[in-house]
Design an enzyme around this catalytic site. Structure first.
Site, PDB file in Angstrom:
ATOM      1  N   GLU A   1      -7.366   4.078  12.181  1.00 16.38           N
ATOM      2  CA  GLU A   1      -6.437   3.791  13.308  1.00 16.38           C
ATOM      3  C   GLU A   1      -6.265   4.672  14.286  1.00 16.38           C
ATOM      4  O   GLU A   1      -5.223   4.500  15.160  1.00 16.38           O
ATOM      5  CB  GLU A   1      -5.117   3.345  12.425  1.00 16.38           C
ATOM      6  CG  GLU A   1      -4.713   4.563  11.432  1.00 16.38           C
ATOM      7  CD  GLU A   1      -3.622   4.127  10.536  1.00 16.38           C
ATOM      8  OE1 GLU A   1      -2.474   4.081  11.217  1.00 16.38           O
ATOM      9  OE2 GLU A   1      -3.900   3.753   9.331  1.00 16.38           O
TER      10      GLU A   1
ATOM     11  N   ASP B   1       0.638  -1.107   0.104  1.00 13.72           N
ATOM     12  CA  ASP B   1       0.049   0.097   0.145  1.00 13.72           C
ATOM     13  C   ASP B   1       0.658   1.247   0.237  1.00 13.72           C
ATOM     14  O   ASP B   1       1.821   1.280   0.586  1.00 13.72           O
ATOM     15  CB  ASP B   1      -1.042   0.150   1.271  1.00 13.72           C
ATOM     16  CG  ASP B   1      -0.192  -0.314   2.429  1.00 13.72           C
ATOM     17  OD1 ASP B   1      -0.039   1.061   3.369  1.00 13.72           O
ATOM     18  OD2 ASP B   1      -0.036  -1.163   2.938  1.00 13.72           O
TER      19      ASP B   1
END
Length: 317
Positions: free
Chosen positions: A96, A7
């Protein structure tokens, strides 16, 4: 073994995607947006480059929300950005941090609202989080319907997930510096939530068990694979390759017209089974195999439709 992927965002700078593909990378999640105003300046260039190199591409949004209304606003911003590009892997909510310091319940409900908005737009929704944050700051029971991508930088993940981000300091050809490394354990991930049927491509059931010839033509859609199409029409990948002069079964393209011949329907007495993967729901499986949740429950003795588990083998036809 799993599928190898990465990613990236603008922090990776200019990427040589041909070299990335040559280094064995099969998929890439690319940062698109953050909050309601920030668009990653390399997003479209990265998607275009990865697509051209034959790498499957998905997009992710870094969350800043703390309520359902904020989550929906961020989802709409995310969708307005990704609709401009062609993707083959899911849209991901990167959650997150508890930016607004809200309760676990409020934050989870906001995340679900975001993911449902993604699904409403026709995309396959996935959530990403760190293992500790996921297990301590979110209510996982509310997130079961969605595919799961978990980060844990260790030799073992230590839990179920569809994708494991196992390192943030990987080295890949074509990328300067470090890059996040991932392993995908789930086959069939795609950008679109479900395959849309075309009236012309419908296969009508027959009352007897004899095969009938069909002149069905199917138009390939984003996220389709030859194996899925073969399964849908009760044929084989080799038969489709032969009929349509396809040398590489992994190379089909959106808009391609495929002839479907041979048996349009197999005997109604032949049973088919499916092994449940993490993130699956009974309703999703029922849609995929053109049946109902109640039928699946009856065939498999499932009392609670919300209680199925990864690895469970169930009858679907």
């Amino acid at each position: 073994m799993g599928i190898k992927g990465i990613d990236v965002s603008h922090w990776q700078g200019d990427i040589n995607w041909k070299k990335v593909a040559g280094d064995g990378i099969d998929f890439a999640f690319i940062k698109a947006t953050e909050g309601t105003t920030l668009k990653d300046k390399k997003f479209e260039k990265n998607v275009s480059g990865a697509n051209a190199a034959g790498i499957k591409t998905g997009a992710y949004h870094f969350a800043r929300f703390g309520s359902k209304s904020e989550a929906l606003a961020e989802a709409k911003f995310f969708l307005s950005t990704v609709k401009k590009v062609s993707l083959s892997y899911p849209l991901v909510l990167d959650l997150e941090v508890n930016q607004r310091n809200v309760s676990k319940s409020i934050l989870t409900d906001a995340a679900v609202a975001f993911l449902r908005e993604i699904e409403k737009a026709g995309y396959f929704a996935m959530i990403y989080s760190g293992k500790s944050f996921l297990e301590n700051s979110l209510d996982e029971t509310k997130l079961k319907p969605f595919a799961l991508w978990v980060a844990r930088y260790s030799s073992k993940l230590g839990r179920d997930a569809d994708i494991w981000q196992y390192s943030d300091c990987g080295k890949v050809a074509g990328i300067s510096g470090n890059v996040d490394m991932n392993i995908c354990y789930r086959d069939g991930l795609r950008a679109k939530a479900a395959v849309t049927k075309e009236k012309a491509a419908e296969v009508k059931p027959i009352s007897n068990e004899k095969s009938v010839k069909s002149d069905t033509v199917y138009t390939v859609k984003k996220g389709d694979t030859l194996s899925e199409i073969a399964q849908k029409y009760n044929t084989t990948v080799k038969a489709l390759q032969s009929l349509n002069n396809i040398k590489d079964p992994n190379k089909i393209y959106v808009g391609q017209k495929l002839k479907i011949s041979g048996s349009a329907s197999k005997t109604s007495n032949k049973k088919q089974y499916y092994t449940i993967k993490s993130g699956d729901t009974l309703s999703g499986i029922s849609k995929r195999f053109n049946t109902s949740v109640k039928t699946l429950q009856n065939w498999n003795g499932i009392k609670n439709a919300n209680k199925i588990y990864a690895g469970q083998k169930i009858r679907v036809r």
